[in-house]
Scaffold this motif. Structure first.
Motif, PDB file in Angstrom:
ATOM      1  N   UNK A  33       1.176   6.719  -3.165  1.00  0.00           N
ATOM      2  CA  UNK A  33       0.181   5.643  -3.141  1.00  0.00           C
ATOM      3  C   UNK A  33       0.220   4.830  -1.849  1.00  0.00           C
ATOM      4  N   UNK A  34       1.417   4.574  -1.334  1.00  0.00           N
ATOM      5  CA  UNK A  34       1.517   3.762  -0.116  1.00  0.00           C
ATOM      6  C   UNK A  34       0.848   4.492   1.064  1.00  0.00           C
ATOM      7  N   UNK A  35       1.259   5.745   1.257  1.00  0.00           N
ATOM      8  CA  UNK A  35       0.670   6.547   2.330  1.00  0.00           C
ATOM      9  C   UNK A  35      -0.828   6.721   2.093  1.00  0.00           C
ATOM     10  N   UNK A  39      -3.746   5.666   4.642  1.00  0.00           N
ATOM     11  CA  UNK A  39      -4.480   6.791   5.231  1.00  0.00           C
ATOM     12  C   UNK A  39      -5.978   6.519   5.265  1.00  0.00           C
ATOM     13  N   UNK A  40      -6.472   5.721   4.326  1.00  0.00           N
ATOM     14  CA  UNK A  40      -7.904   5.402   4.297  1.00  0.00           C
ATOM     15  C   UNK A  40      -8.353   4.820   5.630  1.00  0.00           C
ATOM     16  N   UNK A  41      -7.612   3.830   6.111  1.00  0.00           N
ATOM     17  CA  UNK A  41      -8.028   3.185   7.351  1.00  0.00           C
ATOM     18  C   UNK A  41      -7.569   3.977   8.570  1.00  0.00           C
ATOM     19  N   UNK A  42      -6.424   4.682   8.427  1.00  0.00           N
ATOM     20  CA  UNK A  42      -5.994   5.511   9.554  1.00  0.00           C
ATOM     21  C   UNK A  42      -7.047   6.583   9.833  1.00  0.00           C
ATOM     22  N   UNK A  43      -7.667   7.068   8.759  1.00  0.00           N
ATOM     23  CA  UNK A  43      -8.758   8.034   8.918  1.00  0.00           C
ATOM     24  C   UNK A  43      -9.839   7.470   9.846  1.00  0.00           C
ATOM     25  N   UNK A  44     -10.179   6.215   9.656  1.00  0.00           N
ATOM     26  CA  UNK A  44     -11.200   5.586  10.516  1.00  0.00           C
ATOM     27  C   UNK A  44     -10.711   5.482  11.953  1.00  0.00           C
ATOM     28  N   UNK A 252     -10.936  15.511   2.580  1.00  0.00           N
ATOM     29  CA  UNK A 252      -9.906  16.212   3.334  1.00  0.00           C
ATOM     30  C   UNK A 252      -8.641  15.380   3.421  1.00  0.00           C
ATOM     31  N   UNK A 253      -8.826  14.094   3.740  1.00  0.00           N
ATOM     32  CA  UNK A 253      -7.668  13.205   3.873  1.00  0.00           C
ATOM     33  C   UNK A 253      -6.891  13.133   2.558  1.00  0.00           C
TER      34      UNK A 253
END
Lengths: 299, 498
Positions: A33-35, A39-44, A252-253
């Protein structure tokens, strides 16, 4: 990558004892859950052509601030909002320096990673701060249908950022800017504003995840989440997000996050030594990305 | 024949790029390869150079079947391809670039003096005045191209293929290039020459092969007595008599009024006016400041000054965003770097700018509008694409240009700035772009077109402005314009004296 995940799931189900047990599935989801959230914003960030190394430090700082605020004021909403505001500020600074002043994202966020980690140590005097307020811990410890709060937060963020990426001008602009920022600028897109917003969201989400983590483990620890940024970037890359920008999907993420989670979970169940787990995680990343490259070359 | 293509075939997802292509090229001859964009010329060159692998067929070099796994393998076997986009390392010196990958070395140590000496020798053979110790990044585009040719010479290449070599060169540099090619021909090299420019083909080439839609159409063993019209007909599969297709139209009031425009690359403040429905062509040699002027009018670079009025209303002088909002649009010269987002789809590239006006609350995308607008533009501009989801980078240059035009047709554009709108675009698509320009002008749009192709400027414009050394220096009406006259105005003053 979906194929890799399916294969992993089948193999794990067949050969890893207890992998399919509900208890284990719950644990696996909680573990990612933490990652998953970050990852949602890292994707951006990645899709926009940058990346952010400061998220691990932001998680730690947010946890520490939340612990300090709750112990001083006993106000749980405040202990959630102040760290998020701090995270958003850190992110905006990153974004401003990168997009407006034009400093390389690697250097900027590397520096920010150290600054933020240092501040976390400074304000906590280098040690963990306990969190005992029910209001705050309650945010992370409620569960529904057997799944813990963090899992639902992760799913909510997946949905929110999926919507942002696919259905909003901001999301589409992010991909265009990552694909070719000069063409985007000449087409009238607000490049600087978009990038600052991306980093601001990144900081805010990392801080939110940090508060939830602190609430879950009942302590704000300045040492926590070291190397988290690399796990997050790995998951995104596993999920087919391009490191040079312009390509990335939420589905994908999510697959990438799950691949990482399944591999680590299976190894734990198989009682593989933690040091070997680290080696294996690296090998999985490399293998999966090479597989993907092979596939796209054939196409 | 020393170089022979036999039944070459290559397929990409959804496209047969090459199908059963066979022809032979003699040594000591310059063999032209012509065809519209998407005809398969580039694919063929890439197979020759080892960048792609053919799905079927064989290449014979000196009677031996060859197939190169990589461009380096091809180079080592004496096959060099000089692409439009040059492959040089800007931070390294001319000498280092010339011998990149095969430095004269002993035990891993580069023999500096030998490197330099051999570089001087190569440069001597090209006949260009280039300092071997200069960084390639500081050379002019033409000089870099010479270095690229030098690279082929340094490998002692037997086959040298040129892909649109003159598209970025000035007239004088083109002459120099032709001398070098003539020289190579005398040395018995096998030379392939890809170009869209008919006059060049007839000046330089001995033989010619036409491809269309990936198929071999015809090989002319000699160009004597061959009419250009015949070649164009073979290329497009239909007859085109007048490639400009100019038609006069009514002009309205001044719609675009720019005063005291300053910006990087402009020698003095410039004024320019365009009427509604007017096509103004700007001609100048490379380096005259044409692109810089357009960029300044568009506010595409920082540090631009001056006032612009659209239909009498002042335009906020800020960024491209402000220009677009006021109805000014730019199709940039370098499509790949400044125009398209290559990884993203035709739909994304079409709606890139205008979607902000159609999103709910300016935030949430209207998917129905997105699809219908992209489809409308694709249909209207006759963009040839397998689907709206196709990454635009995979389309031909002409179709990319149409999508960029579609992007601006999705806005309410009043003034269109076109920078080399048909560079690298084949004859058929060129005509379509001109038709679009006329159609737009007929609706009252004012157009400024910059081009380095003089016949194009004369053929399409209502009024011609000439740029020289960072300034607009002359204005010629369509009726009065001749190639010689306009060219004379564009030549640098210093050279006239010399």
């Amino acid at each position: 990558m979906l194929l890799v995940l399916a294969l992993l799931l089948v193999l794990s189900a067949a050969f890893v004892p207890n992998f399919t047990k509900w208890e284990n599935v719950k644990g696996l989801l909680l573990a990612v859950s933490l990652v998953g959230m970050i990852s949602c914003t890292m994707l951006f960030c990645l899709a926009g052509g940058d990346f952010d190394l400061s998220v691990g430090s932001t998680v730690a700082l947010a946890g520490v601030i939340a612990a300090l605020v709750i112990n001083k004021y006993g106000n749980a909403p405040l202990a959630l909002m102040i760290p998020i505001a701090a995270g958003a500020l850190i992110g905006s600074l990153n974004g401003f320096v990168i997009a407006r002043i034009g400093i390389n994202a690697l250097i900027t966020t590397l520096a920010m990673m150290q600054i933020v980690r240092g501040v976390a140590y400074l304000i906590s005097n280098g040690s963990s701060i306990g969190v005992f307020d029910r209001g705050l811990t309650g945010m992370a410890t409620w569960s529904f249908g057997g799944l813990q709060a963090s899992v639902y937060y992760m799913i909510a963020l997946f949905a929110a950022f999926g919507f942002l990426l696919n259905r909003t001008v901001f999301g589409r602009n992010t991909l265009a800017i990552g694909g070719n920022s000069e063409a985007a600028r000449l087409a009238g897109l607000p490049v600087v504003r978009t990038k600052v917003l991306i980093f601001m969201l990144q900081g805010a989400v990392a801080a939110f995840a940090g508060v939830i983590l602190a609430a879950r483990v009942s302590s704000g620890n300045p040492d926590t989440a070291k190397g988290l940024e690399l796990q997050v970037i790995s998951s995104c890359v596993l999920g087919g997000v391009s490191l040079t920008g312009g390509i990335g999907t939420i589905s994908g993420m999510i697959v990438g996050v799950l691949i990482m989670g399944v591999v680590q979970n299976s190894m734990s169940l198989l009682n593989i030594d933690a040091f070997w787990q680290l080696v294996a995680s690296g090998v999985v990343l490399l293998a999966a990305v090479m597989l993907d490259r092979l596939k796209s070359q054939k196409a | 024949m020393p170089l022979e293509f036999r039944a070459i075939g290559k397929e990409f997802p959804g496209v047969k790029a090459l199908e059963d292509v066979s022809f032979a090229v003699g040594e000591g001859s310059v063999h032209a390869l012509m065809g519209e964009n998407g005809a398969g010329k580039s694919t063929l060159l890439k197979i020759l150079s080892g960048a792609y692998r053919a799905d079927s067929g064989q290449i014979f070099l000196n009677g031996q079947s060859v197939s190169f796994a990589t461009p380096v393998a091809a180079l080592e076997a004496g096959v060099a391809v000089i692409y439009q986009e040059l492959h040089l390392v800007p931070e390294m010196t001319v000498a280092e670039n010339l011998f990149l990958g095969h430095y004269p070395a002993a035990g891993g140590w580069i023999k500096r003096s030998e490197l330099r000496q051999r570089a001087v020798e190569i440069i001597g053979r090209i006949g260009e005045q280039i300092d071997p110790d200069m960084k390639v990044g500081s050379l002019s585009l033409a000089q870099r191209q010479m270095v690229e040719i030098g690279k082929a010479l340094s490998r002692n290449a037997q086959v040298i293929a040129f892909d649109e070599p003159t598209s970025a060169l000035s007239a004088r540099e083109v002459e120099r290039l032709f001398e070098i090619i003539a020289d190579l021909r005398l040395q018995g090299k096998i030379i392939l020459y890809v170009s869209h420019r008919m006059d060049e083909i007839f000046r330089v080439c001995d033989a010619l092969t036409v491809l269309r839609d990936g198929k071999h159409i015809e090989t002319f063993k000699s160009l004597e007595g061959v009419q250009p019209g015949v070649i164009v007909e073979r290329m497009v599969g239909r007859t085109i008599d007048d490639i400009w297709g100019y038609r006069p139209r009514a002009q309205g009031e001044v719609i675009f009024d720019a005063k005291d425009i300053t910006g990087p690359g402009l020698a003095a403040p410039q004024d320019i006016q365009v009427r509604a429905g007017e096509i103004v062509g700007i001609f100048g040699l490379v380096g005259a400041g044409r692109t810089e002027l357009l960029k300044a009018l568009y506010r595409g670079v920082p540090g631009c000054g001056g006032q612009i009025e659209i239909a009498g209303k002042p335009v906020r002088a800020g960024q491209p965003r402000d220009s677009i909002a006021a109805g000014i649009a730019l199709c940039p010269e370098d499509r790949k770097k400044e125009g398209i987002v290559g990884l993203r789809s035709v739909l994304e590239n079409t709606n890139l700018s205008a979607r902000r006006n159609h999103a709910l609350g300016g935030v949430v995308i209207d998917e129905r509008w997105e699809r219908s607008n992209a489809q409308t533009q694709v249909d209207k501009l006759r963009v040839r694409t397998p689907s709206l989801q196709q990454p635009i980078g995979l389309l031909s240059g002409g179709n990319q240009q149409k999508v960029i035009l579609g992007r601006w047709l999705s806005e309410s554009v009043q003034v269109l700035l076109l920078d080399e709108p048909t560079r690298g675009i084949d004859v058929g698509a060129k005509r379509e772009i001109y038709e679009l320009m006329y159609a737009l002008a007929e609706t009252g749009v004012g157009i400024i077109m910059v081009s380095s192709e003089l016949p194009e400027v004369l053929g399409v414009s209502d009024r011609i402005l000439v740029m020289r050394q960072g300034k607009l220096v002359a204005e010629v009406r369509r009726e009065d314009a001749t190639e010689a006259g306009v060219l004379a105005l564009a030549l640098p003053v210093a050279e006239e004296a010399a």
